[in-house]
Scaffold this active site. Structure first.
Site, short mmCIF file in Angstrom:
data_model
loop_
_atom_site.label_atom_id
_atom_site.label_comp_id
_atom_site.label_asym_id
_atom_site.label_seq_id
_atom_site.Cartn_x
_atom_site.Cartn_y
_atom_site.Cartn_z
N LYS A 116 0.81 -1.22 0.00
CA LYS A 116 0.00 0.00 0.00
C LYS A 116 0.85 1.27 0.00
CE LYS A 116 -4.16 -1.94 2.12
NZ LYS A 116 -3.81 -3.34 1.89
N GLU A 200 -2.16 6.17 8.33
CA GLU A 200 -2.99 7.11 7.59
C GLU A 200 -3.80 7.97 8.54
OE1 GLU A 200 -5.68 5.10 5.02
OE2 GLU A 200 -4.22 4.74 3.45
N HIS A 235 -14.11 -2.90 9.23
CA HIS A 235 -13.49 -2.74 7.92
C HIS A 235 -13.82 -3.89 6.97
CE1 HIS A 235 -11.31 0.52 9.77
NE2 HIS A 235 -10.82 -0.30 10.68
N ARG A 297 -7.39 -7.73 -8.78
CA ARG A 297 -8.14 -8.98 -8.93
C ARG A 297 -9.62 -8.64 -9.03
NH1 ARG A 297 -10.44 -8.85 -3.96
NH2 ARG A 297 -9.17 -8.13 -2.21
#
Length: 569
Positions: A116, A200, A235, A297
């Protein structure tokens, strides 16, 4: 087009791929673990081959074994589905070395987006907006904590190789940072083989909107509109819909263009999803959006895109992998009506969504609804894999019609023999705020009490008039209503009092860590044992301060539900 492909996956997605292959006249080879010997996808494939024991590391993650089965059976290509090896660049390279087509992007593109932090840096260079944060190489606690201070709490710790909601922790204050960092690193190592994380800024009022894109080997790339995946729990997506409700046309166009720009920046081919977080703190009209990550994907929620476009995304994957050009240009991509998907899981919402195992004594879906299922009536849900039972997908001319169709479908769905989240889904589909489109990723958390209240055992007629007989509030004539939530709360007080000195396994699972030994002194809520089951890691904590006077947990051993793992005196 291919004559035979191997499906390097299991469950619902394997069944989904088999259906498209059957329609196209392509033979399918299934691979399975010992636990899946009688699974639905094994029964539906043209042929099936055992590749190892139940743990995924000894079966579905054994790329060398899977490639050998493909060579032995004459499969020309391998479809990795999602999860397992679907975003493994080394596996894609091994397929190419073996002369087998990997139905997915090139290894270089997978690598570019797999981590990421690196993906965010690449997107910044391409001019795509990214969430403020830290995605550097230094991974010591001091550096990460300093970065979190600079960003400002609350922050989100995310495993760099994470996905599917795994390896992610919200941190509200500095004192919680060390423990949550270790937890996130451990889950990243366990689930993805990589403990590295990034930090983040936590967006307080976010919506999760993603763009489905496709690219071919001839230089063409298009997006297939957006999906709103904001209804999440820890999440993990619960409800997905397309298109995103209330999204301004200008933002829709900007997000689509940014996604295509991202795909072209890395020379992408095949199906992919660019995930954006939308900051709703100033309302949708003035919202900003940021790149979160790219999934190289197919996504679990791809059926809602299929519903609004009328396209078969698995067929597109197969055709692109076979070297064909995309069948449509951007202005030819349809957008018809509205679609919503609900994920039916084997879990218990009334007890913190603990995974549930057992045999489905009854499983019935109503007619006229697409149900992508991993199991059939009489099948067992095991502890080893994802607890998803099925996805229900409903399409209508507009959102109101799709919502009513989903509510009706869920009320007429039956899943018996183990605990499921069916009542939870019914309450969401019936919720006035959800139906009004007032959603963000914190929706379920804010309304958890009313959404997890027990659903009545009896069937409620659709559109029935208001009546105490059609009410779940505990109606009684002589006193105010007795809320099911109140009853549940009382039961949980009783449970804690009874189990106060014992640490009990709330689900069957694998002991992945034991942080104490017999005789240790512990504080209340101190982490003791970490269990893993159905892709979930759960830290068991001390129910009280005291001494560990009994310890029955051993790292690497399976335990049954309700097993006493430790005693605190």
């Amino acid at each position: 087009m291919f004559r035979k492909i191997l499906i390097a996956n299991r469950g619902e997605i394997a069944c989904r791929i088999i259906r498209t292959c059957q329609r196209l006249g392509i033979k399918t080879v299934a691979v399975h673990s010992e636990a899946d010997a009688n699974a639905l996808f094994v029964r539906e494939a043209d042929e099936a081959h055992l590749i190892g024991p139940a743990p995924a590391a000894q079966s579905y993650l054994r790329g060398d074994t899977i490639i050998e089965v493909a060579r032995r059976t004459g499969a020309e290509a391998i479809h990795p589905g999602y999860g397992f090896l679907s975003e493994n660049a080394e596996f894609a390279e091994s397929c190419a070395t073996a002369g087998i087509v990997f139905i997915g992007p090139k290894p270089e593109a997978i690598r570019a987006m797999a981590l990421k932090g690196a993906a965010k840096a690449l997107m910044e260079d391409a001019g795509v907006p990214v969430t403020p944060g830290y995605h550097g190489d230094a991974q010591d606690e001091a550096t990460l904590l300093a970065a979190a201070r600079r960003i400002g709490f609350p922050v989100l710790i995310k495993a760099v190789a994470g996905g599917g909601g795994k390896g992610m922790r919200r941190v509200d204050n500095e004192s919680d940072f060390p423990e949550l960092l270790k937890s996130c690193q451990g889950e990243g190592q366990s689930a993805f083989g990589d403990p590295r994380v990034l930090i983040e800024k936590y967006i307080e009022v976010p919506r999760h909107i993603e763009i489905q894109l496709f690219a071919d080997s001839h230089g063409h790339a298009v997006h297939l509109h957006e999906r709103d995946c904001s209804l999440q729990r820890r999440h993990q997506k619960v409800i997905e819909e397309a298109p995103a409700p209330g999204l301004p046309d200008a933002m829709r166009q900007a997000m689509g263009e940014a996604a295509v720009k991202a795909a072209k920046a890395i020379g992408y081919t095949g199906a992919g999803t660019i995930e954006f977080i939308v900051d709703m703190s100033r309302g949708i009209a003035d919202a900003s959006f940021y790149f979160m990550e790219m999934n190289t994907r197919l996504q679990v929620e791809h059926p809602v895109t299929e519903a609004i476009t009328g396209l078969d995304l698995v067929e597109w994957q197969l055709r692109v992998a076979a070297g064909e050009a995309l069948p449509l240009t951007q202005d030819q991509v349809p957008l018809k009506g509205h679609a919503i998907e609900a994920r039916l899981y084997a879990e218990d919402p009334e007890h913190d969504f603990m995974p549930s195992t057992g045999t489905l004594s009854r499983l019935v879906f109503p007619s006229g609804v697409r149900a992508d299922s991993a199991v059939a009536e009489g099948d067992a849900v095991s502890v080893f894999y994802d607890p998803m039972i099925a996805k229900l997908i409903v399409h209508g001319p507009d959102r109101d019609a799709a919502l009513e169709g989903l509510r009706t479908a869920l009320i007429h769905t039956r899943a018996e023999g183990l605990r499921t989240n069916l009542g939870f889904l019914r309450r969401i589909a019936s919720d006035a705020d959800f139906r009004a489109g007032e959603i963000d990723t914190g929706f379920i958390g804010r309304h958890l009490e009313r959404l997890t209240a027990p659903w009545p055992d009896y069937d409620i007629p659709v559109n029935s008039p208001p009546s105490p007989w059609h009410d779940a509030t505990g109606f009684r004539l002589n006193l105010p209503p007795a809320s099911p939530v109140d009853v549940r709360h009382l039961t949980n007080a009783l449970h804690e009092a009874h189990e106060a000195s014992e640490v009990v396994a709330p689900m069957p699972g694998l002991v992945v860590a034991v942080h104490v030994k017999e005789g240790d002194t512990v504080e209340k809520n101190q982490p003791l044992i970490v269990l893993e089951a159905m892709k979930i890691q759960l830290t068991l904590k001390a129910p009280r301060a005291g001494t560990v006077t009994g310890l029955n947990a051993v790292t690497g051993e399976q335990v049954i539900e309700k097993a006493v793992l430790a005693a605190i005196t």
